[in-house]
Design an enzyme around this catalytic site. Structure first.
Site, short mmCIF file in Angstrom:
data_model
loop_
_atom_site.label_atom_id
_atom_site.label_comp_id
_atom_site.label_asym_id
_atom_site.label_seq_id
_atom_site.Cartn_x
_atom_site.Cartn_y
_atom_site.Cartn_z
N LYS A 5 5.89 -1.76 1.72
CA LYS A 5 5.28 -2.00 3.03
C LYS A 5 5.31 -3.47 3.42
CE LYS A 5 0.84 -1.84 5.47
NZ LYS A 5 -0.60 -1.55 5.39
N GLU A 45 0.81 -1.22 0.00
CA GLU A 45 0.00 0.00 0.00
C GLU A 45 0.84 1.27 0.00
OE1 GLU A 45 -2.45 -0.79 3.38
OE2 GLU A 45 -3.83 -2.06 2.25
#
Length: 767
Positions: free
Chosen positions: A554, A482
């Site tokens: 991430k 993300e």
């Protein structure tokens, strides 16, 4: 128990004195005068039980986030909290929708333990939390559980066992136990009227029926949800004669239907206290007789595994119940006992269910896997509308969903709702795995054919031909990472999209006698021609088109191609993907990343590296003493109790160390081996095409045992040299690394999908 008394400085000071006194008594009794009290205090923050099934401590976590939960799929609560949650009860408009708080009229607290040291225990195989206080004249045991058969009920039982003493003065004193009901403040989510008192079966009880204040989406939920609760009155003291034990039972029931809540409440009150408890335990035992994972030699690992299955099953509906179960509204990343806050994902459903939690449940409890898919099926009409309003065809499932199945992502994060469309492909991938394990014709006929083909239609409408490359692009998406949004040709997204298209072609054949699919070969053509970023010089998969090498990510994204997607690639490519993305994944990401890297290293036979990554996947995330998972590494917390991280960890055991993989035409066991420090790893109740199998790994070798088979699907195992017909009662020793391939007869003679996307010249791992 103690912390609720320490509400002012005077009480807190007294609490500290009494705590120290209790510790001194314990250390003198058990360790002698040389034992360090500081060591004792440190020890009490840990799980002191030597049983893999039981977590015990003298001191509760200082942070209430790390308290355990009790639940049964309909109703759940964190122990000693002021909140109860119920399946399918949400409050708030769209992005504000969250689990609706019901006051904890089940939160009964002992109030007489200051001069004793309670033992707090969670029994994962009985589904009960206990508080045991050994007093001068009695032993008090409080049992807290969400009943597994009477599923509308949370039960508190206080058992008082007088100690037999010889009193020379023949003076017999009654035993008094101070207790208190602590339901917390009124709910801000549900508008309850003032409780109504009455007498039922000679008991003073209360009831209240309210409604959620705000509907999630007026289009799909025109009316608020009803919530009705019944609960027993709780006196200030319990009084027990000195000569006989006594069990006191306090009950709270809750349901959307007042009649159901009342009838269940009355029935529970009519039960003998011990029989009521035994009936609950029996239902838990049935679950573990159906399947289990057992580890010897590494107690901590065994405890973590038992904790995960306890928390998972606590959030899944009971199969056998007194009254029919309500519709199930999905398994959220923190389970049914949490979800009232943004940090705990508000009880919403994400891709976490299908990709992280679901595979483990499917392998051991396929009936529950079907329940999870049913939530998606029942909300398919909402997915059809979302696709339509975003200019697409078929079904587009929202990034977050709750009661209605519509998009409920927080207003804070519009980009994930807009771009993270891979959730739709993940649902199709879950359907693929379900069909591979069960060949469930009934599921296909009752919605399965439709959901698979409509997901394919969505991806066919999202793929756009690039006349320069001659391939199809999927733009304006976000992969699992993300940190990068609005990208083109996310490798993860394109593979799950391609798999969705191929699966629809296969299912069109399976369903052709009762479901008509339009142009199934067109879906396969698009899948074959989807772009799949691949760097021929560096021999790795850039995460998306235009990915800048060195950019931090991430969480696991491109590495998911190797597992769980099992996309064919060169061994060198798989190794390079793992090596590179490990170096650029930030430490503040979620736990399941390292589980996926561990599986990858096991596939590459780097067992030392795999063990390091496997340990990394849980050591900084599991909180003692009740094995609660946090989303983020210590000292950070994030979501609690993080089912998603648990799911990655279990997959590392089942599909990494045990070497199991599921395909549309076979189940494969390759390179089974023991987890770190374990001397035995036994997976009992593996389900494959109706068969019940047990895989047991020991230092001396690995065996596969057959408990039962489905006559419709006879099984044969190829061990590399010979085909072995599997029959009930047979135990086969698996010699060598494998692969050991278990297969049955063809299903309707339908041609398996090609499952080749973009770079179709690559050789699969192991070739």
């Amino acid at each position: 128990m103690w912390h609720f008394l320490a509400r002012n400085k005077q009480a807190a000071a007294m609490l500290a004195i009494l705590t120290a006194a209790a510790l001194v008594v314990i250390f003198l009794a058990t360790k002698g005068s040389s034992y360090n009290v500081v060591e004792r205090i440190h020890e009490e923050t840990k799980d002191l039980s030597e049983s893999a099934e039981i977590f015990s401590t003298f001191t509760l976590p200082s942070d209430d986030h790390f308290m355990p939960s009790v639940g049964n799929g309909h109703i759940a609560t964190n122990v000693f909290s002021d909140t109860v949650y119920m399946n399918g009860v949400y409050n708030g408009r769209k992005g504000e929708s969250r689990r609706a708080r019901i006051p904890a009229w089940a939160n009964v607290r002992l109030n007489s333990t200051l001069t004793q040291t309670p033992v707090y225990s969670l029994n994962t195989k009985h589904g009960v939390f206990t508080v045991t206080v050994d007093r001068e004249r009695s032993i008090i045991t409080q049992r807290i559980f969400a009943h597994r058969y009477y599923t509308r009920a949370i039960v508190n039982q206080i058992r008082v066992e007088p100690k037999r003493r010889i009193d020379p003065n023949h003076i017999h004193h009654e035993i008094w136990i101070a207790i208190k009901l602590m339901p917390g403040a009124d709910s801000k989510d549900i508008e309850f009227p003032s409780p109504t008192p009455e007498f039922i079966n000679g008991r003073s009880v209360w009831s209240a029926c309210g409604k959620t204040r705000v509907s999630e989406d007026p289009e799909y939920q025109p009316l608020p949800v009803n919530v009705c609760a019944y609960w027993t009155s709780v006196p200030n003291h319990l009084v027990v004669p000195h000569h006989q034990p006594r069990v006191f039972t306090f009950v709270m029931t809750a349901d959307k239907n007042e009649t159901v809540a009342r009838q269940e409440f009355i029935k529970v009150l009519q039960e003998d206290g011990e029989e009521l408890y035994d009936k609950h335990v029996d239902q838990w035992q049935k679950l573990y007789r159906e399947a289990s994972m057992e580890i010897d030699g590494n107690l901590q690992l065994a405890k973590i595994v038992n904790g995960i299955w306890y928390y998972y099953l606590s959030s899944l509906p009971s199969i056998e119940t007194y009254q029919p179960s309500d519709k199930y509204y999905g398994l959220s990343p923190t389970g049914l006992a949490r979800g009232g806050s943004f940090e705990d994902y508000e009880g919403h459903n994400f891709w976490d269910t299908e990709m992280w939690i679901y595979p483990n449940i499917l392998l051991l409890y396929p009936d529950y896997a079907k329940v999870l898919l049913q939530y998606r099926l029942e909300n398919a009409y909402v997915a059809a509308e979302l696709a339509k309003i975003t200019g697409n065809k078929g079904y587009r499932f929202p990034w977050e969903s709750a009661f209605t199945g519509g998009e409920v992502t927080q207003p804070c994060c519009p980009e994930v709702a807009e771009f993270e469309q891979h959730v739709t492909g993940c649902i199709s991938f879950a359907a693929r795995q379900y069909l591979a394990v069960t060949r469930d014709e009934d599921w296909l006929q009752h919605g399965g054919c439709s959901i698979v083909t409509n997901i394919a239609e969505f991806w066919a409408s999202r793929a756009v031909i690039n006349y320069t490359t001659g391939l199809y692009d999927i733009s304006n998406v976000m992969g699992p990472d993300e940190d990068h949004s609005n990208v083109t040709n996310s490798v993860f997204t394109n593979v799950v999209a391609g798999y969705s298209l191929y699966l629809a072609q296969y299912v069109a054949c399976l369903c052709q006698s009762y479901y008509e699919a339009k142009e199934p070969d067109r879906w396969a053509d698009i899948a074959w021609s989807l772009a799949l970023p691949y760097d021929t010089t560096l021999d790795y998969h850039p995460q998306f088109a235009g990915y800048k090498r060195g950019d931090v990510i991430k969480q696991a994204d491109a590495v998911l191609l190797g597992y769980p997607l099992q996309y064919p690639m060169n061994i060198s490519t798989r190794a390079n993907d793992l090596l590179y993305y490990e170096s650029v994944t930030r430490n503040s990401g979620p736990a399941m990343t390292w589980s996926m890297h561990a599986i990858g290293q096991l596939q590459l036979e780097d067992n030392l590296k795999a063990a390091t990554l496997f340990n990394r996947s849980y050591e900084a995330y599991v909180r003692e003493p009740f094995k609660i998972w946090s989303e983020l590494r210590r000292p950070d917390v994030g979501a609690v109790n993080f089912f998603t991280g648990m799911g990655g960890f279990l997959q590392a055991l089942l599909f990494g160390y045990a070497g199991i993989s599921v395909h549309l035409d076979k189940m494969v066991i390759a390179k089974p081996q023991l987890p770190p420090e374990a001397t035995k790893f036994k997976i009992r109740g593996i389900k494959y095409l109706g068969a019940h199998l047990t895989l047991e790994m020991q230092v001396a070798g690995t065996t596969l045992s057959v408990t039962s088979l489905d006559d419709q699907w006879p099984l044969t195992m190829f061990n590399g040299k010979y085909n072995i017909t599997l029959v009930p009662g047979l135990t086969v020793t698996l010699v060598g690394p494998g692969p050991f391939t278990i297969h049955s007869v063809h299903w309707k003679d339908c041609k398996l999908p090609a499952d080749v996307i973009g770079q179709n010249y690559l050789r699969p791992i192991g070739s």
